[in-house]
Design a protein around this motif. Structure first.
Motif, PDB file in Angstrom:
ATOM      1  N   ILE A  75       0.866  -1.035   0.002  1.00 40.83           N
ATOM      2  CA  ILE A  75      -0.096  -0.021  -0.029  1.00 40.83           C
ATOM      3  C   ILE A  75       0.787   1.082  -0.005  1.00 40.83           C
ATOM      4  CG2 ILE A  75      -1.630   1.309   1.369  1.00 40.83           C
ATOM      5  CD1 ILE A  75      -2.770  -1.334   2.288  1.00 40.83           C
ATOM      6  N   ILE A  76       1.470   1.584   1.061  1.00 37.10           N
ATOM      7  CA  ILE A  76       2.378   2.668   1.246  1.00 37.10           C
ATOM      8  C   ILE A  76       3.472   2.843   0.047  1.00 37.10           C
ATOM      9  CG2 ILE A  76       3.913   3.852   2.690  1.00 37.10           C
ATOM     10  CD1 ILE A  76       2.561   2.547   4.997  1.00 37.10           C
ATOM     11  N   ILE A  77       4.202   1.890  -0.278  1.00 40.19           N
ATOM     12  CA  ILE A  77       5.269   2.307  -1.181  1.00 40.19           C
ATOM     13  C   ILE A  77       4.559   2.297  -2.726  1.00 40.19           C
ATOM     14  CG2 ILE A  77       7.347   0.893  -2.542  1.00 40.19           C
ATOM     15  CD1 ILE A  77       8.382   0.076   0.131  1.00 40.19           C
ATOM     16  N   PRO A  78       3.519   1.430  -3.069  1.00 41.96           N
ATOM     17  CA  PRO A  78       2.970   1.648  -4.468  1.00 41.96           C
ATOM     18  C   PRO A  78       2.174   2.869  -4.616  1.00 41.96           C
ATOM     19  CG  PRO A  78       2.384  -0.395  -3.705  1.00 41.96           C
ATOM     20  CD  PRO A  78       3.169   0.185  -2.567  1.00 41.96           C
ATOM     21  N   ILE A  79       1.642   3.551  -3.392  1.00 47.25           N
ATOM     22  CA  ILE A  79       1.049   4.992  -3.475  1.00 47.25           C
ATOM     23  C   ILE A  79       1.984   6.028  -3.567  1.00 47.25           C
ATOM     24  CG2 ILE A  79      -0.258   6.766  -2.273  1.00 47.25           C
ATOM     25  CD1 ILE A  79      -1.854   4.328  -1.102  1.00 47.25           C
ATOM     26  N   ALA A  80       3.426   5.652  -2.564  1.00 42.44           N
ATOM     27  CA  ALA A  80       4.495   6.907  -2.777  1.00 42.44           C
ATOM     28  C   ALA A  80       5.089   6.835  -4.138  1.00 42.44           C
ATOM     29  CB  ALA A  80       5.374   6.404  -1.855  1.00 42.44           C
ATOM     30  N   LYS A  81       5.249   5.554  -4.778  1.00 43.27           N
ATOM     31  CA  LYS A  81       5.778   5.408  -6.318  1.00 43.27           C
ATOM     32  C   LYS A  81       4.689   6.158  -7.457  1.00 43.27           C
ATOM     33  CE  LYS A  81       5.803   1.464  -8.665  1.00 43.27           C
ATOM     34  NZ  LYS A  81       6.395   0.037  -8.905  1.00 43.27           N
ATOM     35  N   GLY A  82       3.613   6.048  -7.115  1.00 48.34           N
ATOM     36  CA  GLY A  82       2.995   6.674  -8.149  1.00 48.34           C
ATOM     37  C   GLY A  82       2.702   8.066  -8.013  1.00 48.34           C
ATOM     38  N   VAL A  83       2.590   8.710  -6.696  1.00 38.89           N
ATOM     39  CA  VAL A  83       2.761  10.005  -6.609  1.00 38.89           C
ATOM     40  C   VAL A  83       4.071  10.552  -7.040  1.00 38.89           C
ATOM     41  CG1 VAL A  83       2.698  11.611  -4.782  1.00 38.89           C
ATOM     42  CG2 VAL A  83       0.924  10.099  -4.742  1.00 38.89           C
ATOM     43  N   SER A  84       5.132   9.850  -6.781  1.00 38.78           N
ATOM     44  CA  SER A  84       6.670  10.423  -7.141  1.00 38.78           C
ATOM     45  C   SER A  84       6.618  10.493  -8.786  1.00 38.78           C
ATOM     46  CB  SER A  84       7.476   9.613  -6.567  1.00 38.78           C
ATOM     47  OG  SER A  84       7.559   9.587  -5.144  1.00 38.78           O
ATOM     48  N   MET A  85       5.937   9.318  -9.242  1.00 38.52           N
ATOM     49  CA  MET A  85       5.958   9.200 -10.780  1.00 38.52           C
ATOM     50  C   MET A  85       5.152  10.464 -11.161  1.00 38.52           C
ATOM     51  SD  MET A  85       7.212   7.320 -13.108  1.00 38.52           S
ATOM     52  CE  MET A  85       6.637   6.689 -14.742  1.00 38.52           C
ATOM     53  N   SER A 106      14.510   4.094  -6.816  1.00 39.83           N
ATOM     54  CA  SER A 106      15.048   3.614  -5.617  1.00 39.83           C
ATOM     55  C   SER A 106      13.600   2.871  -4.930  1.00 39.83           C
ATOM     56  CB  SER A 106      15.500   4.563  -4.804  1.00 39.83           C
ATOM     57  OG  SER A 106      14.704   5.584  -4.378  1.00 39.83           O
ATOM     58  N   ILE A 107      12.406   3.690  -5.027  1.00 33.80           N
ATOM     59  CA  ILE A 107      11.151   3.129  -4.524  1.00 33.80           C
ATOM     60  C   ILE A 107      10.880   1.867  -5.100  1.00 33.80           C
ATOM     61  CG2 ILE A 107       8.857   3.226  -4.148  1.00 33.80           C
ATOM     62  CD1 ILE A 107       9.327   6.334  -3.728  1.00 33.80           C
ATOM     63  N   GLY A 108      11.040   1.536  -6.529  1.00 36.08           N
ATOM     64  CA  GLY A 108      10.851   0.796  -7.249  1.00 36.08           C
ATOM     65  C   GLY A 108      11.492  -0.677  -6.938  1.00 36.08           C
ATOM     66  N   LYS A 109      12.771  -0.484  -6.630  1.00 35.32           N
ATOM     67  CA  LYS A 109      13.431  -1.494  -5.912  1.00 35.32           C
ATOM     68  C   LYS A 109      12.812  -2.056  -4.506  1.00 35.32           C
ATOM     69  CE  LYS A 109      17.669   0.141  -7.812  1.00 35.32           C
ATOM     70  NZ  LYS A 109      18.759   0.866  -7.510  1.00 35.32           N
ATOM     71  N   TRP A 110      12.274  -1.098  -3.798  1.00 38.18           N
ATOM     72  CA  TRP A 110      11.484  -1.721  -2.619  1.00 38.18           C
ATOM     73  C   TRP A 110       9.949  -2.145  -2.775  1.00 38.18           C
ATOM     74  CZ3 TRP A 110      14.350  -2.949   1.298  1.00 38.18           C
ATOM     75  CH2 TRP A 110      15.629  -2.545   1.544  1.00 38.18           C
ATOM     76  N   SER A 111       9.476  -1.828  -3.838  1.00 37.70           N
ATOM     77  CA  SER A 111       8.049  -2.346  -4.236  1.00 37.70           C
ATOM     78  C   SER A 111       8.081  -3.828  -4.374  1.00 37.70           C
ATOM     79  CB  SER A 111       7.854  -1.470  -5.387  1.00 37.70           C
ATOM     80  OG  SER A 111       6.355  -2.097  -5.763  1.00 37.70           O
ATOM     81  N   MET A 112       7.401  -4.391  -3.459  1.00 41.01           N
ATOM     82  CA  MET A 112       7.436  -5.847  -3.364  1.00 41.01           C
ATOM     83  C   MET A 112       5.851  -6.327  -3.980  1.00 41.01           C
ATOM     84  SD  MET A 112      10.049  -6.949  -2.248  1.00 41.01           S
ATOM     85  CE  MET A 112       9.696  -8.641  -1.732  1.00 41.01           C
ATOM     86  N   ALA A 113       5.015  -5.260  -4.349  1.00 41.76           N
ATOM     87  CA  ALA A 113       3.510  -5.590  -4.767  1.00 41.76           C
ATOM     88  C   ALA A 113       3.733  -6.663  -5.854  1.00 41.76           C
ATOM     89  CB  ALA A 113       3.122  -4.255  -5.505  1.00 41.76           C
ATOM     90  N   ASP A 114       4.639  -6.673  -6.729  1.00 41.71           N
ATOM     91  CA  ASP A 114       4.787  -7.805  -8.031  1.00 41.71           C
ATOM     92  C   ASP A 114       5.051  -9.126  -7.357  1.00 41.71           C
ATOM     93  OD1 ASP A 114       7.096  -6.348  -7.284  1.00 41.71           O
ATOM     94  OD2 ASP A 114       8.050  -6.484  -9.700  1.00 41.71           O
TER      95      ASP A 114
END
Length: 161
Positions: A75-85, A106-114
């Protein structure tokens, strides 16, 4: 703005829009049942949950660490990644854009959603080999998978000026 970046912006907005149903709709149902003499098919356990419900259940059952990890990476990292994008695509200053782009990577590396989606799918496939345990995928899984794919595609389209 380049057409690639416009497409990336649209895909980023779409990815955030499909993330919500991916988090709130049921994702997976697990059923534990057996064929018993005289009683027939008897269900011992059945649970259907969304990602948000799973986090709540884990937290309530004193599995707080795992619940927090899923909250962070799903939740948190995907939202942060989208807003940053979106910020990368909308900011005009080249220096800011580059800094934000580095943050997205750098967020993408930590995104474990996939990885989470793959884990759910593997759990689904592994239960298919056991007659007593059944798993059924629901729409939340497909929305969350779509979020992962659309999000990855949007990052690939970005072209820094």
């Amino acid at each position: 703005m380049r057409s690639r970046n416009i497409a990336a912006l649209v895909l980023t907005i779409v990815s955030l829009a499909i993330l919500y149903p991916g988090l709130t709709l049921p994702m997976l149902r697990i059923t534990v049942a057996a064929d018993l003499p005289i009683l027939g098919r008897t269900t011992f356990f059945e649970q259907t949950q969304s990602i948000l419900e799973t986090i709540d259940t884990l937290y309530s059952n004193n599995n707080k660490f795992v619940g927090i990890l899923i909250l962070l990476f799903s939740i948190i990292i995907p939202i942060a990644k989208g807003v940053s994008m979106m910020a990368v695509l909308l900011v005009k200053k080249a220096a800011w854009k580059l800094q934000l782009y580095r943050v997205v990577h750098s967020i993408g590396k930590w995104s474990m959603a996939d990885v989470f989606v793959v884990g759910i799918f593997i759990a689904f496939l592994s239960t298919e080999s056991n007659r007593s345990v059944e798993a059924e995928l629901f729409e939340g899984f497909y929305y969350f998978t779509a979020y992962c794919l659309v999000s990855l595609l949007s990052i690939q389209l970005v072209k820094l000026d």
